[in-house]
Design a protein around this motif. Structure first.
Motif, PDB file in Angstrom:
ATOM      1  N   ARG A 153      11.242 -35.942  24.316  1.00  0.00           N
ATOM      2  CA  ARG A 153      12.394 -36.861  25.125  1.00  0.00           C
ATOM      3  C   ARG A 153      13.177 -37.049  24.413  1.00  0.00           C
ATOM      4  O   ARG A 153      13.688 -38.433  24.176  1.00  0.00           O
ATOM      5  CB  ARG A 153      12.069 -38.061  26.276  1.00  0.00           C
ATOM      6  N   ALA A 154      14.317 -36.507  24.177  1.00  0.00           N
ATOM      7  CA  ALA A 154      15.098 -36.375  23.463  1.00  0.00           C
ATOM      8  C   ALA A 154      16.794 -37.598  23.698  1.00  0.00           C
ATOM      9  O   ALA A 154      16.274 -37.549  25.510  1.00  0.00           O
ATOM     10  CB  ALA A 154      16.351 -35.026  22.981  1.00  0.00           C
ATOM     11  N   ASP A 155      17.090 -37.641  23.286  1.00  0.00           N
ATOM     12  CA  ASP A 155      17.865 -38.221  23.994  1.00  0.00           C
ATOM     13  C   ASP A 155      19.317 -37.791  25.464  1.00  0.00           C
ATOM     14  O   ASP A 155      19.453 -36.843  24.530  1.00  0.00           O
ATOM     15  CB  ASP A 155      19.967 -38.539  22.769  1.00  0.00           C
ATOM     16  N   GLY A 156      19.900 -38.819  26.143  1.00  0.00           N
ATOM     17  CA  GLY A 156      21.060 -37.711  27.112  1.00  0.00           C
ATOM     18  C   GLY A 156      19.297 -36.865  28.443  1.00  0.00           C
ATOM     19  O   GLY A 156      18.643 -37.362  28.320  1.00  0.00           O
ATOM     20  N   ASP A 157      20.256 -35.632  28.702  1.00  0.00           N
ATOM     21  CA  ASP A 157      19.181 -35.141  29.419  1.00  0.00           C
ATOM     22  C   ASP A 157      18.311 -33.595  28.305  1.00  0.00           C
ATOM     23  O   ASP A 157      18.704 -32.219  28.960  1.00  0.00           O
ATOM     24  CB  ASP A 157      20.351 -34.433  30.388  1.00  0.00           C
ATOM     25  N   ARG A 158      18.022 -33.993  27.213  1.00  0.00           N
ATOM     26  CA  ARG A 158      16.958 -32.797  26.545  1.00  0.00           C
ATOM     27  C   ARG A 158      15.605 -33.127  26.244  1.00  0.00           C
ATOM     28  O   ARG A 158      15.454 -34.453  26.298  1.00  0.00           O
ATOM     29  CB  ARG A 158      17.578 -32.635  24.994  1.00  0.00           C
ATOM     30  N   VAL A 159      14.701 -32.473  26.525  1.00  0.00           N
ATOM     31  CA  VAL A 159      13.769 -32.506  26.047  1.00  0.00           C
ATOM     32  C   VAL A 159      13.184 -31.997  24.941  1.00  0.00           C
ATOM     33  O   VAL A 159      12.849 -30.165  25.519  1.00  0.00           O
ATOM     34  CB  VAL A 159      12.779 -32.810  27.528  1.00  0.00           C
ATOM     35  N   ARG A 160      12.238 -31.805  24.266  1.00  0.00           N
ATOM     36  CA  ARG A 160      12.251 -30.988  23.432  1.00  0.00           C
ATOM     37  C   ARG A 160      10.428 -30.922  22.628  1.00  0.00           C
ATOM     38  O   ARG A 160       9.694 -31.717  22.958  1.00  0.00           O
ATOM     39  CB  ARG A 160      12.334 -31.636  21.676  1.00  0.00           C
ATOM     40  N   VAL A 204      14.244 -27.451  24.957  1.00  0.00           N
ATOM     41  CA  VAL A 204      14.276 -27.283  24.177  1.00  0.00           C
ATOM     42  C   VAL A 204      13.263 -27.192  23.227  1.00  0.00           C
ATOM     43  O   VAL A 204      12.073 -27.685  23.930  1.00  0.00           O
ATOM     44  CB  VAL A 204      15.842 -27.927  23.320  1.00  0.00           C
ATOM     45  N   THR A 205      13.227 -26.268  22.989  1.00  0.00           N
ATOM     46  CA  THR A 205      12.068 -25.262  20.989  1.00  0.00           C
ATOM     47  C   THR A 205      12.816 -25.360  19.913  1.00  0.00           C
ATOM     48  O   THR A 205      14.104 -24.435  19.984  1.00  0.00           O
ATOM     49  CB  THR A 205      11.301 -25.575  21.693  1.00  0.00           C
ATOM     50  N   ASP A 206      12.473 -25.843  19.090  1.00  0.00           N
ATOM     51  CA  ASP A 206      11.993 -25.065  17.688  1.00  0.00           C
ATOM     52  C   ASP A 206      11.359 -23.959  17.645  1.00  0.00           C
ATOM     53  O   ASP A 206      12.297 -22.558  16.525  1.00  0.00           O
ATOM     54  CB  ASP A 206      12.481 -25.933  16.520  1.00  0.00           C
ATOM     55  N   SER A 207      10.859 -23.195  18.188  1.00  0.00           N
ATOM     56  CA  SER A 207      10.018 -22.250  17.941  1.00  0.00           C
ATOM     57  C   SER A 207      10.712 -21.228  18.676  1.00  0.00           C
ATOM     58  O   SER A 207      12.679 -20.461  19.433  1.00  0.00           O
ATOM     59  CB  SER A 207       8.850 -21.847  19.364  1.00  0.00           C
ATOM     60  N   ARG A 218      14.755 -14.335  20.845  1.00  0.00           N
ATOM     61  CA  ARG A 218      15.211 -15.472  20.358  1.00  0.00           C
ATOM     62  C   ARG A 218      14.720 -15.574  18.761  1.00  0.00           C
ATOM     63  O   ARG A 218      13.331 -15.579  19.315  1.00  0.00           O
ATOM     64  CB  ARG A 218      16.459 -16.415  20.805  1.00  0.00           C
ATOM     65  N   PRO A 219      14.777 -15.269  17.579  1.00  0.00           N
ATOM     66  CA  PRO A 219      14.274 -16.319  16.733  1.00  0.00           C
ATOM     67  C   PRO A 219      14.014 -17.756  16.354  1.00  0.00           C
ATOM     68  O   PRO A 219      14.743 -18.187  17.398  1.00  0.00           O
ATOM     69  CB  PRO A 219      15.000 -15.619  15.128  1.00  0.00           C
ATOM     70  N   ALA A 220      13.488 -18.237  16.285  1.00  0.00           N
ATOM     71  CA  ALA A 220      13.039 -19.481  16.098  1.00  0.00           C
ATOM     72  C   ALA A 220      14.228 -20.051  15.055  1.00  0.00           C
ATOM     73  O   ALA A 220      15.078 -19.520  13.785  1.00  0.00           O
ATOM     74  CB  ALA A 220      12.303 -19.818  14.852  1.00  0.00           C
ATOM     75  N   ALA A 221      14.812 -20.888  16.300  1.00  0.00           N
ATOM     76  CA  ALA A 221      15.975 -21.871  15.405  1.00  0.00           C
ATOM     77  C   ALA A 221      15.671 -23.352  16.276  1.00  0.00           C
ATOM     78  O   ALA A 221      15.276 -23.633  17.130  1.00  0.00           O
ATOM     79  CB  ALA A 221      16.936 -20.951  15.967  1.00  0.00           C
ATOM     80  N   LYS A 222      16.388 -23.993  15.650  1.00  0.00           N
ATOM     81  CA  LYS A 222      16.661 -25.829  16.064  1.00  0.00           C
ATOM     82  C   LYS A 222      17.640 -25.614  17.281  1.00  0.00           C
ATOM     83  O   LYS A 222      18.015 -25.365  17.765  1.00  0.00           O
ATOM     84  CB  LYS A 222      17.039 -26.492  15.023  1.00  0.00           C
ATOM     85  N   GLY A 223      16.454 -26.440  18.544  1.00  0.00           N
ATOM     86  CA  GLY A 223      17.621 -27.097  19.900  1.00  0.00           C
ATOM     87  C   GLY A 223      17.306 -25.736  20.597  1.00  0.00           C
ATOM     88  O   GLY A 223      18.482 -24.972  21.340  1.00  0.00           O
ATOM     89  N   ASN A 224      16.253 -24.308  20.656  1.00  0.00           N
ATOM     90  CA  ASN A 224      16.592 -22.659  21.434  1.00  0.00           C
ATOM     91  C   ASN A 224      16.450 -23.464  22.512  1.00  0.00           C
ATOM     92  O   ASN A 224      15.608 -23.990  23.005  1.00  0.00           O
ATOM     93  CB  ASN A 224      15.660 -21.765  20.669  1.00  0.00           C
TER      94      ASN A 224
END
Length: 237
Positions: A153-160, A204-207, A218-224
């Motif tokens: 659970r990242a800062d703000g309203d994001r879950v990785r 979000v995901t990095d996958s 979409r290819p793998a990328a940080k914060g997809n």
């Protein structure tokens, strides 16, 4: 192999006697039933049938004896193979778990429960893979290829969400599946649930992002950003 040889010996002896001396057999075993045996003696055709039956007895005895011998050899081979397997297992040195990379994500489905909102994230796994909880619950079978998902659970309203593939053999027999535990080999759909997700949370995901058939969107990328799905997906173990 004693029973096999006994069956063959008795069968060949009895059958051989029926072939060689059917008339003698009749006079020894049947003639006493008649007041006048000569008048009731079987015909040559009947004796011929006795000879045919004798041949059948010989063939049947050899077949049954051969089947018993074959079965005993099979049991011996299986026993020796099992002993070899156990000996090899004793000296088998299991390698450490190997992370084989991040798995592609399909999307997520959000639903409301009395305990709060829950998000289920779906991702693609190899056909040989099981979810980590299946491996952890099994005390009978070994599951060397499994998936797990880290949720942060990242800062703000994001879950990785980071689904990963792991190869971790425990037995020598697991090694035959080493080539199947690869991203892109076969396709299962696994999931991970995230409870108490606030409305408006971004998943979000990095996958890489793929469709349910595994085709890359979409290819793998940080914060997809993980797309929201309109319905649940059927998952595999």
């Amino acid at each position: 192999m004693g029973p096999a040889f006994l069956v063959m010996a008795v069968g060949v002896l009895v059958g051989g006697l029926m072939v060689a001396a059917p008339r003698h057999i009749w006079w020894v075993t049947q003639s006493w039933k008649f007041r006048n045996p000569e008048a009731n003696e079987p015909s040559d055709v009947a004796y011929g049938m006795t000879r045919v039956a004798g041949v059948f007895v010989i063939v049947l005895a050899l077949f049954i004896g051969g089947a018993i011998i074959h079965s005993e050899f099979q049991r011996k081979d299986r026993r020796e193979a099992e002993e070899q397997r156990r000996a090899a297992q004793v000296v088998f040195d299991a390698p450490p778990p190997e992370n084989r990379g991040q798995l592609p994500v399909i999307g997520y489905f959000a639903e409301e429960f009395p305990s709060g909102p829950t998000v289920t994230v779906y991702y693609v796994a190899p056909g040989e893979a099981v979810h980590s909880y299946v491996r952890s619950m099994s005390d009978r079978f070994s599951y060397p290829c499994y998936t797990s998902a880290r949720v942060v659970r990242a800062d703000g309203d994001r879950v990785r969400v980071s689904p990963e593939l792991t190869w971790a053999p425990e037995e020598l027999g697991d090694m035959k599946h080493v080539g199947q535990c690869r991203i892109g080999v076969g396709r299962n759909i696994h999931k991970v649930s995230v409870d108490h997700v606030a409305v408006g949370t971004t998943i979000v995901t990095d996958s890489a992002i793929v469709d349910r058939n595994g085709a890359e969107i979409r290819p793998a990328a940080k914060g997809n950003r993980v797309p929201k799905l309109a319905e649940k997906l059927q998952t595999d173990p």
